[in-house]
Write a protein that holds these residues in place. Structure first.
Motif, PDB file in Angstrom:
ATOM      1  N   PHE A 263       0.675  -1.254  -0.104  1.00 56.48           N
ATOM      2  CA  PHE A 263       0.014  -0.191   0.030  1.00 56.48           C
ATOM      3  C   PHE A 263       0.992   1.126   0.008  1.00 56.48           C
ATOM      4  O   PHE A 263       1.714   1.463   0.919  1.00 56.48           O
ATOM      5  CB  PHE A 263      -0.891   0.052   1.394  1.00 56.48           C
ATOM      6  CG  PHE A 263      -1.886  -1.106   1.016  1.00 56.48           C
ATOM      7  CD1 PHE A 263      -3.001  -1.024   0.360  1.00 56.48           C
ATOM      8  CD2 PHE A 263      -1.786  -2.183   1.912  1.00 56.48           C
ATOM      9  CE1 PHE A 263      -3.961  -1.966   0.526  1.00 56.48           C
ATOM     10  CE2 PHE A 263      -2.555  -3.269   1.983  1.00 56.48           C
ATOM     11  CZ  PHE A 263      -3.787  -3.353   1.345  1.00 56.48           C
TER      12      PHE A 263
ATOM     13  N   ASP B 162     -17.801   3.660   1.649  1.00 58.44           N
ATOM     14  CA  ASP B 162     -16.253   3.795   1.412  1.00 58.44           C
ATOM     15  C   ASP B 162     -15.510   3.776   2.587  1.00 58.44           C
ATOM     16  O   ASP B 162     -14.386   4.253   2.605  1.00 58.44           O
ATOM     17  CB  ASP B 162     -15.971   4.828   0.581  1.00 58.44           C
ATOM     18  CG  ASP B 162     -16.292   6.404   1.459  1.00 58.44           C
ATOM     19  OD1 ASP B 162     -17.092   6.135   2.260  1.00 58.44           O
ATOM     20  OD2 ASP B 162     -15.854   7.581   1.033  1.00 58.44           O
TER      21      ASP B 162
ATOM     22  N   TYR C 232     -15.061   1.413   6.209  1.00 61.04           N
ATOM     23  CA  TYR C 232     -15.395   0.118   7.097  1.00 61.04           C
ATOM     24  C   TYR C 232     -15.734   0.583   8.171  1.00 61.04           C
ATOM     25  O   TYR C 232     -14.874   1.442   9.178  1.00 61.04           O
ATOM     26  CB  TYR C 232     -13.884  -0.615   6.845  1.00 61.04           C
ATOM     27  CG  TYR C 232     -14.030  -1.940   7.283  1.00 61.04           C
ATOM     28  CD1 TYR C 232     -15.173  -3.028   7.035  1.00 61.04           C
ATOM     29  CD2 TYR C 232     -13.184  -2.554   8.390  1.00 61.04           C
ATOM     30  CE1 TYR C 232     -14.968  -4.100   7.483  1.00 61.04           C
ATOM     31  CE2 TYR C 232     -13.360  -3.643   8.803  1.00 61.04           C
ATOM     32  CZ  TYR C 232     -14.065  -4.627   8.614  1.00 61.04           C
ATOM     33  OH  TYR C 232     -14.258  -5.700   8.884  1.00 61.04           O
TER      34      TYR C 232
ATOM     35  N   TYR D 295     -13.125   0.153  11.108  1.00 56.28           N
ATOM     36  CA  TYR D 295     -12.025   1.352  11.005  1.00 56.28           C
ATOM     37  C   TYR D 295     -12.181   2.497  11.655  1.00 56.28           C
ATOM     38  O   TYR D 295     -11.504   3.185  12.270  1.00 56.28           O
ATOM     39  CB  TYR D 295     -11.592   1.512   9.288  1.00 56.28           C
ATOM     40  CG  TYR D 295     -10.484   2.596   9.240  1.00 56.28           C
ATOM     41  CD1 TYR D 295      -9.145   2.350   9.379  1.00 56.28           C
ATOM     42  CD2 TYR D 295     -10.966   3.814   8.851  1.00 56.28           C
ATOM     43  CE1 TYR D 295      -8.255   3.296   8.935  1.00 56.28           C
ATOM     44  CE2 TYR D 295     -10.000   4.954   8.599  1.00 56.28           C
ATOM     45  CZ  TYR D 295      -8.832   4.665   8.847  1.00 56.28           C
ATOM     46  OH  TYR D 295      -7.919   5.761   8.488  1.00 56.28           O
TER      47      TYR D 295
ATOM     48  N   SER E  41      -7.521   3.249   1.436  1.00 56.67           N
ATOM     49  CA  SER E  41      -8.560   2.253   0.586  1.00 56.67           C
ATOM     50  C   SER E  41      -9.425   1.205   1.503  1.00 56.67           C
ATOM     51  O   SER E  41      -8.763   1.139   2.775  1.00 56.67           O
ATOM     52  CB  SER E  41      -8.134   1.596  -0.582  1.00 56.67           C
ATOM     53  OG  SER E  41      -7.317   0.512   0.183  1.00 56.67           O
ATOM     54  N   ILE E  42     -10.466   0.930   1.055  1.00 55.13           N
ATOM     55  CA  ILE E  42     -11.302  -0.100   1.949  1.00 55.13           C
ATOM     56  C   ILE E  42     -10.460  -1.424   2.486  1.00 55.13           C
ATOM     57  O   ILE E  42     -10.444  -1.774   3.629  1.00 55.13           O
ATOM     58  CB  ILE E  42     -12.613  -0.479   1.192  1.00 55.13           C
ATOM     59  CG1 ILE E  42     -13.572   0.507   1.395  1.00 55.13           C
ATOM     60  CG2 ILE E  42     -13.172  -1.791   1.909  1.00 55.13           C
ATOM     61  CD1 ILE E  42     -14.431   0.489   2.924  1.00 55.13           C
ATOM     62  N   LYS E  43      -9.611  -1.768   1.409  1.00 51.53           N
ATOM     63  CA  LYS E  43      -8.746  -3.016   1.736  1.00 51.53           C
ATOM     64  C   LYS E  43      -7.910  -2.623   2.773  1.00 51.53           C
ATOM     65  O   LYS E  43      -7.495  -3.495   3.481  1.00 51.53           O
ATOM     66  CB  LYS E  43      -8.198  -3.373   0.219  1.00 51.53           C
ATOM     67  CG  LYS E  43      -7.293  -4.628   0.403  1.00 51.53           C
ATOM     68  CD  LYS E  43      -6.958  -5.093  -0.856  1.00 51.53           C
ATOM     69  CE  LYS E  43      -6.013  -6.455  -0.733  1.00 51.53           C
ATOM     70  NZ  LYS E  43      -5.533  -6.771  -2.200  1.00 51.53           N
ATOM     71  N   GLU E  44      -7.281  -1.424   2.846  1.00 49.45           N
ATOM     72  CA  GLU E  44      -6.273  -1.209   3.897  1.00 49.45           C
ATOM     73  C   GLU E  44      -6.924  -0.936   5.146  1.00 49.45           C
ATOM     74  O   GLU E  44      -6.597  -1.221   6.198  1.00 49.45           O
ATOM     75  CB  GLU E  44      -5.252   0.089   3.410  1.00 49.45           C
ATOM     76  CG  GLU E  44      -4.147   0.214   4.258  1.00 49.45           C
ATOM     77  CD  GLU E  44      -3.255   1.419   3.721  1.00 49.45           C
ATOM     78  OE1 GLU E  44      -2.218   1.550   4.617  1.00 49.45           O
ATOM     79  OE2 GLU E  44      -3.318   1.857   2.777  1.00 49.45           O
ATOM     80  N   GLN E  45      -7.928  -0.213   5.147  1.00 52.52           N
ATOM     81  CA  GLN E  45      -8.966   0.105   6.301  1.00 52.52           C
ATOM     82  C   GLN E  45      -9.065  -1.173   7.081  1.00 52.52           C
ATOM     83  O   GLN E  45      -8.992  -1.485   8.382  1.00 52.52           O
ATOM     84  CB  GLN E  45     -10.361   0.544   5.911  1.00 52.52           C
ATOM     85  CG  GLN E  45     -10.028   2.155   5.407  1.00 52.52           C
ATOM     86  CD  GLN E  45     -11.497   2.584   5.159  1.00 52.52           C
ATOM     87  OE1 GLN E  45     -12.380   2.274   5.883  1.00 52.52           O
ATOM     88  NE2 GLN E  45     -11.483   3.533   4.157  1.00 52.52           N
ATOM     89  N   LYS E  46      -9.526  -2.360   6.191  1.00 54.18           N
ATOM     90  CA  LYS E  46      -9.845  -3.861   6.840  1.00 54.18           C
ATOM     91  C   LYS E  46      -8.704  -4.379   7.530  1.00 54.18           C
ATOM     92  O   LYS E  46      -8.789  -5.103   8.624  1.00 54.18           O
ATOM     93  CB  LYS E  46     -10.414  -4.581   5.743  1.00 54.18           C
ATOM     94  CG  LYS E  46     -11.807  -4.172   5.237  1.00 54.18           C
ATOM     95  CD  LYS E  46     -12.241  -5.180   4.439  1.00 54.18           C
ATOM     96  CE  LYS E  46     -13.727  -4.745   3.786  1.00 54.18           C
ATOM     97  NZ  LYS E  46     -14.499  -5.876   3.018  1.00 54.18           N
ATOM     98  N   LYS E  47      -7.307  -4.267   6.873  1.00 56.09           N
ATOM     99  CA  LYS E  47      -6.274  -5.017   7.295  1.00 56.09           C
ATOM    100  C   LYS E  47      -5.855  -4.079   8.686  1.00 56.09           C
ATOM    101  O   LYS E  47      -5.421  -4.880   9.698  1.00 56.09           O
ATOM    102  CB  LYS E  47      -4.895  -4.622   6.335  1.00 56.09           C
ATOM    103  CG  LYS E  47      -5.121  -5.669   5.222  1.00 56.09           C
ATOM    104  CD  LYS E  47      -3.725  -5.568   4.376  1.00 56.09           C
ATOM    105  CE  LYS E  47      -3.835  -6.788   3.439  1.00 56.09           C
ATOM    106  NZ  LYS E  47      -3.409  -8.218   4.129  1.00 56.09           N
TER     107      LYS E  47
ATOM    108  N   LYS F  39      -8.398  -5.223  11.426  1.00 59.08           N
ATOM    109  CA  LYS F  39      -8.027  -6.665  11.788  1.00 59.08           C
ATOM    110  C   LYS F  39      -6.756  -6.825  12.639  1.00 59.08           C
ATOM    111  O   LYS F  39      -7.077  -7.544  13.657  1.00 59.08           O
ATOM    112  CB  LYS F  39      -7.720  -7.686  10.612  1.00 59.08           C
ATOM    113  CG  LYS F  39      -7.650  -9.202  10.730  1.00 59.08           C
ATOM    114  CD  LYS F  39      -7.432  -9.853   9.583  1.00 59.08           C
ATOM    115  CE  LYS F  39      -7.177 -11.264   9.796  1.00 59.08           C
ATOM    116  NZ  LYS F  39      -7.027 -12.195   8.663  1.00 59.08           N
TER     117      LYS F  39
END
Length: 419
Positions: A17, A129, A131, A134, A174-180, A183
């Protein structure tokens, strides 16, 4: 002027990222959901399939990430607009600045139950947009807390309005990085919760041991005993098994009496500490000799607060003295095991409070402390009991330190993962 800006990414990032984060006002990232002035008076013991979130339960930590709807109180439904999974509820009032805008996250399906935002809350529904976990985590960062301190208003009760809350600038990848990010923080929080449960279990074990290793009132034998011990315990006055010594304060106007190398404790330094070895303030040998303070031996003294919080105790590891807020216990360590007496002494707290007197504040005198009654076994049995209780106390201390360490790791990550 646009509400959307670009901002650099944080110090710490997941591999792969590299994009800059987007910064927008919170009000542009959520939809506000109706909340209601529902207080504890609306609660019912019956299962109504309608639950609510009270701001006080957010502050106490009863509700954080709500995975189980059954932890919430029941209320009668009154055509309330309910919350959905992923909604965030913010407490808009607090008794201090630290609690301003504490939040919780609805993380359970609400198909068969309704959850309602209650008294002193602001309910937020993140847009696609963002999470939810997050955003919930972002609201626990120092970045947001600092915003709350600056924005909150009030004297006795501090509050924040939706209008002000909506102005907070949220930086998002991004949503993907927000989720990481979510988690990772979630795993740490689950670890903290696990360690806290272990700590609570250890405290329960200790509580049970204290109730069974020492005789109940009117009894002379405990429920649990080590092998080969059958004799009755002996009732003794505390003054007959320990020297009870008060403290004193050197004149504060004489600088020669202070900033020496002799420990001088005040009751506020005891708290929940089992051991103490260095005081906040120290006095000189002149201060000791020109006051009623007495030098007490390390390893043989139990500090016992006699006023303003009667019965707080700590084992003093190094030589020192106290102010007049103590009636300390000095033992002969060839006859009394200090950890046994410390553990037994904590059970005497209620008796000490009952014997206290005073109009301005309660205080127990040296004479009354000496009269406190306790049952004791042989020195050998004392040592076995003291060793057992010390081991579990050591486990409790290590568990607390583990929680503090993991909490520091979480705080450090929050500082580096968010901007």
């Amino acid at each position: 002027m646009s509400n959307k800006e670009e901002r650099k990414a944080p110090v710490l990032r997941f591999k792969g990222f590299t994009d800059d984060w987007e910064q927008r006002k919170l009000g542009d990232k959520i939809t506000r959901i109706k909340s209601y002035s529902i207080s504890h008076g609306y609660e019912t013991m019956h299962d109504t399939n309608t639950k609510y979130i009270h701001y006080g339960d957010i502050h106490t930590g009863k509700v954080k990430i709500i995975n189980d709807i059954n932890i919430l109180p029941n209320i009668k439904d009154n055509n309330y607009i309910g919350l959905n999974k992923g909604d965030i509820v913010v407490a808009d009032a607090s008794e201090d600045y630290k609690g301003i805008a504490d939040a919780c996250l609805v993380n359970t399906d609400t198909d068969s139950n309704k959850i309602v935002a209650g008294l002193h809350t602001i309910a937020l529904r993140p847009q696609k947009d963002t999470y939810p976990q997050y955003l919930y985590t972002y609201l626990s960062t120092d970045i947001f807390k600092h915003f709350g301190y600056k924005t909150g208003t009030g004297l006795k009760v501090f509050g924040i309005s939706y209008k002000e809350l909506a102005k907070f600038l949220v930086s998002s990848p991004s949503i993907k990085e927000q989720k990481k990010i979510s988690k990772l923080i979630s795993l740490i929080e689950k670890n903290i919760d696990l360690q806290q449960r272990k700590l609570n279990e250890l405290k329960e074990v200790k509580k049970t041991l204290l109730s069974q290793l020492f005789p109940s009132k009117g009894q002379y034998r405990p429920i649990i005993r080590f092998k080969k011990f059958t004799n009755k315990w002996t009732k003794r006055k505390l003054g007959n098994i320990a020297k009870i010594i008060g403290g004193g304060t050197p004149s504060t106007s004489n600088h020669d009496y202070w900033n020496g190398n002799i420990n001088w404790y005040s009751p506020t330094e005891i708290g929940n500490n089992i051991f103490v070895n260095s005081s906040n303030k120290k006095i000189s040998i002149k201060g000791l000799n020109n006051s009623s303070a007495k030098l007490l031996p390390g390893g043989k003294t139990i500090l016992f607060t006699s006023r303003a919080g009667i019965g707080n105790m700590a084992i003093m590891l190094t030589d020192g003295c106290t102010n007049q807020g103590f009636q300390s216990w000095v033992i002969d360590d060839t006859k009394i095991d200090i950890y046994f007496l410390y553990s037994l002494g904590r059970l005497l707290k209620h008796d000490a409070i009952r014997q206290a007197s005073g109009s301005t504040f309660l205080e127990i005198s040296n004479k009354e402390v000496k009269k406190l009654l306790l049952e004791i076994p042989s020195f050998t049995e004392q040592k076995l009991i003291g060793n057992m209780l010390r081991k579990i106390d050591d486990d409790i201390v290590r568990q607390k330190e583990r929680i503090i360490l993991i909490t520091k790791i979480k705080k450090n990550l929050l500082q580096k993962l968010f901007v």
